[in-house]
Motif scaffolding. Sequence first.
Motif, PDB file in Angstrom:
ATOM      1  N   ARG A  92      38.821  43.044  36.492  1.00  0.00           N
ATOM      2  CA  ARG A  92      38.059  43.933  35.464  1.00  0.00           C
ATOM      3  C   ARG A  92      37.011  44.778  36.443  1.00  0.00           C
ATOM      4  O   ARG A  92      36.783  45.846  36.407  1.00  0.00           O
ATOM      5  N   GLY A  93      36.442  44.251  37.741  1.00  0.00           N
ATOM      6  CA  GLY A  93      35.852  45.180  38.777  1.00  0.00           C
ATOM      7  C   GLY A  93      36.450  46.986  39.031  1.00  0.00           C
ATOM      8  O   GLY A  93      35.197  46.773  39.499  1.00  0.00           O
ATOM      9  N   ALA A 110      41.271  29.706  40.035  1.00  0.00           N
ATOM     10  CA  ALA A 110      42.055  30.522  40.156  1.00  0.00           C
ATOM     11  C   ALA A 110      41.804  32.091  39.555  1.00  0.00           C
ATOM     12  O   ALA A 110      42.152  33.008  40.201  1.00  0.00           O
ATOM     13  N   GLY A 111      42.357  31.711  38.077  1.00  0.00           N
ATOM     14  CA  GLY A 111      42.767  33.039  36.995  1.00  0.00           C
ATOM     15  C   GLY A 111      41.741  33.502  36.909  1.00  0.00           C
ATOM     16  O   GLY A 111      41.542  34.517  36.650  1.00  0.00           O
ATOM     17  N   THR A 112      40.251  32.655  36.359  1.00  0.00           N
ATOM     18  CA  THR A 112      39.603  33.542  35.866  1.00  0.00           C
ATOM     19  C   THR A 112      38.793  34.860  37.436  1.00  0.00           C
ATOM     20  O   THR A 112      38.260  35.703  37.029  1.00  0.00           O
ATOM     21  N   ALA A 113      38.315  33.764  38.598  1.00  0.00           N
ATOM     22  CA  ALA A 113      38.702  34.227  39.540  1.00  0.00           C
ATOM     23  C   ALA A 113      39.080  35.965  39.716  1.00  0.00           C
ATOM     24  O   ALA A 113      38.832  37.298  39.993  1.00  0.00           O
ATOM     25  N   ARG A 114      40.648  35.623  39.571  1.00  0.00           N
ATOM     26  CA  ARG A 114      41.377  36.827  39.647  1.00  0.00           C
ATOM     27  C   ARG A 114      41.489  38.285  38.613  1.00  0.00           C
ATOM     28  O   ARG A 114      40.867  39.066  38.571  1.00  0.00           O
ATOM     29  N   ALA A 115      41.532  37.821  37.012  1.00  0.00           N
ATOM     30  CA  ALA A 115      40.782  38.236  36.115  1.00  0.00           C
ATOM     31  C   ALA A 115      39.244  39.257  36.528  1.00  0.00           C
ATOM     32  O   ALA A 115      39.631  40.644  36.323  1.00  0.00           O
ATOM     33  N   SER A 116      38.240  38.486  36.779  1.00  0.00           N
ATOM     34  CA  SER A 116      36.825  39.080  37.340  1.00  0.00           C
ATOM     35  C   SER A 116      37.297  40.106  38.372  1.00  0.00           C
ATOM     36  O   SER A 116      36.731  40.861  38.046  1.00  0.00           O
ATOM     37  N   LEU A 117      38.563  39.952  39.616  1.00  0.00           N
ATOM     38  CA  LEU A 117      38.816  41.219  40.589  1.00  0.00           C
ATOM     39  C   LEU A 117      39.266  42.294  39.605  1.00  0.00           C
ATOM     40  O   LEU A 117      38.799  43.473  39.702  1.00  0.00           O
TER      41      LEU A 117
END
Length: 68
Positions: free
Chosen positions: A62-63, A53-60
């Motif tokens: 950064r996008g 979940a943290g990785t997905a949120r960080a990717s969002l």
Amino acid sequence: MVEAYKKTIAACKKHGKFAGMGGMYTPELLERHINMGVQLILSGSDFSLLMQAGTARASLVRGFEKKA
């Protein structure tokens, strides 16, 4: 192994119990065992779920483009 799983799952159903499995982390393993009749699946740990979940949120975050 598959026959042992099938016998165990059948015995659980016969006696009104839920058959469960842990360590089912890939879609292939999840699908295989659910199709065999497993009703309780442990498909991740707290740590792995939080990291995903943290990785997905960080990717969002950064996008997004920085606006001047």
